[in-house]
Motif scaffolding. Structure first.
Motif, short mmCIF file in Angstrom:
data_model
loop_
_atom_site.label_atom_id
_atom_site.label_comp_id
_atom_site.label_asym_id
_atom_site.label_seq_id
_atom_site.Cartn_x
_atom_site.Cartn_y
_atom_site.Cartn_z
N TYR A 88 0.83 -1.21 0.00
CA TYR A 88 0.00 0.00 0.00
C TYR A 88 0.87 1.26 0.00
CZ TYR A 88 -2.99 -3.63 2.01
OH TYR A 88 -3.66 -4.80 2.25
N ASN A 89 0.34 2.31 -0.55
CA ASN A 89 1.05 3.60 -0.51
C ASN A 89 0.56 4.44 0.66
OD1 ASN A 89 2.79 3.24 -2.74
ND2 ASN A 89 1.10 3.67 -4.14
N TYR A 90 0.49 3.80 1.82
CA TYR A 90 0.01 4.45 3.04
C TYR A 90 1.08 4.35 4.12
CZ TYR A 90 -4.73 4.65 1.07
OH TYR A 90 -5.83 4.92 0.29
N VAL A 91 2.23 4.95 3.86
CA VAL A 91 3.30 5.02 4.85
C VAL A 91 3.40 6.45 5.36
CG1 VAL A 91 5.77 4.77 5.28
CG2 VAL A 91 4.61 3.15 3.77
N SER A 92 3.47 6.58 6.66
CA SER A 92 3.62 7.90 7.27
C SER A 92 4.84 7.88 8.20
CB SER A 92 2.36 8.30 8.04
OG SER A 92 1.97 7.29 8.95
N TRP A 93 5.34 9.08 8.49
CA TRP A 93 6.51 9.23 9.35
C TRP A 93 6.19 10.26 10.43
CZ3 TRP A 93 11.05 6.47 9.03
CH2 TRP A 93 11.25 5.72 7.86
N TYR A 94 6.68 9.98 11.64
CA TYR A 94 6.43 10.84 12.79
C TYR A 94 7.75 11.18 13.49
CZ TYR A 94 1.78 9.19 11.83
OH TYR A 94 0.62 8.89 11.18
N GLN A 95 7.84 12.43 13.93
CA GLN A 95 8.99 12.91 14.70
C GLN A 95 8.56 13.07 16.14
OE1 GLN A 95 9.82 17.23 14.64
NE2 GLN A 95 11.85 16.71 13.84
N GLN A 96 9.39 12.60 17.07
CA GLN A 96 9.07 12.73 18.49
C GLN A 96 10.27 13.23 19.27
OE1 GLN A 96 8.09 9.16 20.79
NE2 GLN A 96 6.58 10.31 21.98
N HIS A 97 10.15 14.42 19.83
CA HIS A 97 11.19 14.92 20.72
C HIS A 97 10.94 14.38 22.12
CE1 HIS A 97 11.70 18.10 17.53
NE2 HIS A 97 12.97 17.76 17.78
N PRO A 98 11.99 14.28 22.94
CA PRO A 98 11.85 13.70 24.29
C PRO A 98 10.74 14.36 25.09
CG PRO A 98 14.16 13.99 23.76
CD PRO A 98 13.38 14.65 22.64
N GLY A 99 9.87 13.53 25.64
CA GLY A 99 8.80 14.02 26.49
C GLY A 99 7.66 14.70 25.76
N LYS A 100 7.68 14.66 24.43
CA LYS A 100 6.65 15.32 23.64
C LYS A 100 5.83 14.31 22.85
CE LYS A 100 8.04 19.50 24.73
NZ LYS A 100 7.20 20.40 25.57
N ALA A 101 4.69 14.78 22.37
CA ALA A 101 3.86 13.94 21.50
C ALA A 101 4.48 13.88 20.11
CB ALA A 101 2.45 14.51 21.42
N PRO A 102 4.27 12.79 19.40
CA PRO A 102 4.76 12.69 18.02
C PRO A 102 4.12 13.75 17.12
CG PRO A 102 4.23 10.52 18.88
CD PRO A 102 3.69 11.52 19.85
N LYS A 103 4.79 14.03 16.01
CA LYS A 103 4.31 15.00 15.02
C LYS A 103 4.40 14.37 13.64
CE LYS A 103 5.64 19.38 12.83
NZ LYS A 103 6.67 20.45 12.78
N LEU A 104 3.33 14.51 12.87
CA LEU A 104 3.30 13.96 11.51
C LEU A 104 4.24 14.76 10.61
CD1 LEU A 104 1.98 12.04 9.41
CD2 LEU A 104 0.23 13.82 9.07
N MET A 105 5.16 14.05 9.94
CA MET A 105 6.12 14.69 9.05
C MET A 105 5.88 14.36 7.58
SD MET A 105 7.74 16.26 11.35
CE MET A 105 9.18 16.97 10.56
N ILE A 106 5.44 13.14 7.31
CA ILE A 106 5.21 12.66 5.94
C ILE A 106 4.00 11.73 5.97
CG2 ILE A 106 6.09 11.19 4.06
CD1 ILE A 106 7.54 13.81 4.09
N TYR A 107 3.13 11.83 4.98
CA TYR A 107 2.04 10.87 4.86
C TYR A 107 1.93 10.41 3.41
CZ TYR A 107 -0.90 14.67 3.03
OH TYR A 107 -1.41 15.70 2.28
N ASP A 108 1.24 9.30 3.22
CA ASP A 108 1.08 8.73 1.88
C ASP A 108 2.42 8.62 1.16
OD1 ASP A 108 -2.19 10.17 1.02
OD2 ASP A 108 -1.54 8.80 2.60
N VAL A 109 3.40 8.10 1.86
CA VAL A 109 4.77 7.83 1.38
C VAL A 109 5.61 9.08 1.22
CG1 VAL A 109 6.20 6.88 -0.48
CG2 VAL A 109 4.10 5.69 0.21
N SER A 110 5.06 10.11 0.55
CA SER A 110 5.93 11.23 0.18
C SER A 110 5.29 12.61 0.30
CB SER A 110 6.41 11.03 -1.27
OG SER A 110 5.29 10.98 -2.14
#
Lengths: 110, 122
Positions: free
Chosen positions: A32-54
């Motif tokens: 599937y072309n449903y890959v997402s990426w998340y950034q998480q700094h220490p003690g913080k909630a994740p943040k969406l950086m990339i969705y749908d592969v690119s």
């Protein structure tokens, strides 16, 4: 459903480019072309950086880019900055309305 | 501004129940699917499950690790999503994040709450 495989750590100097891999199977990343990426700094909630592969959400720097080849997705950070030091997680649709995260990668800016 | 605020976490004994709430603001809550993700102390992220919007039936999906024990529900009139956790195990100890599902069918999670800690211990 097993977690997607990511390298435990990746490092680079300021200004350099780094790439984080995310390896799954044909039942998730490769199917599937449903890959997402998340950034998480220490003690913080994740943040969406990339969705749908690119695709980049509004407000995310264009230094972040995503791609996929076969069962492996990748996140590239170009022009590495100190603020990019964080944990990064990939996530993929895994069929039957379920999702699976990667094992996570710690990015260190040297 | 989109905001998601979790509440209801705390210390609970194994085998007992706990209900988490996620209060949303800054968007039309009823138009979006909502998801829960957890993170055990010092570990990675784990997808727990999600609930579709009423337009898509309001149905739910769960990870195998919680299926049959956890239930996600929603009250669109109050803009609240719930996570009912029954038969809790020590391995359910984690920070639980409420997330909004990006409305394009991909399942990506575009907004996250700050998380609430659930500790399962005797």
């Amino acid at each position: 459903q097993s977690a997607l495989t990511q390298p435990a750590s990746v490092s680079g100097s300021p200004g350099q480019s780094i790439t984080i891999s995310c390896t799954g199977t044909s039942s998730d990343v490769g199917g599937y072309n449903y890959v997402s990426w998340y950034q998480q700094h220490p003690g913080k909630a994740p943040k969406l950086m990339i969705y749908d592969v690119s695709k980049r959400p509004s407000g995310v720097s264009n230094r972040f880019s995503g791609s996929k080849s076969g069962n492996t997705a990748s996140l590239t950070i170009s022009g590495l900055q100190a603020e990019d030091e964080a944990d990064y997680y990939c996530c993929s649709y895994a069929g039957s309305s379920t999702y699976v995260f990667g094992t996570g990668t710690k990015v260190t800016v040297l | 501004e989109v905001q998601l605020v979790e509440s209801g976490g705390g210390l609970v004994q194994p085998g007992r129940s706990l209900r988490l709430s996620c209060t949303a603001s800054g968007f039309t809550f009823g138009d979006y699917a909502m998801s829960w993700v957890r993170q055990a102390p010092g570990k990675g992220l784990e997808w727990v499950g999600f609930i579709r919007s009423k337009a898509y039936g309001g149905t739910t999906e769960y990870a195998a690790s919680v299926k049959g024990r956890f239930t996600i529900s929603r009250d669109d009139s109050k803009s609240i999503a719930y996570l009912q956790m029954n038969s809790l195990k020590t391995e359910d100890t984690a920070v639980y994040y409420c997330t909004r599902v990006l409305g394009n069918g991909s399942g990506s999670l575009d907004y996250w709450g700050q998380g609430t800690l659930v500790t399962v211990s005797s």
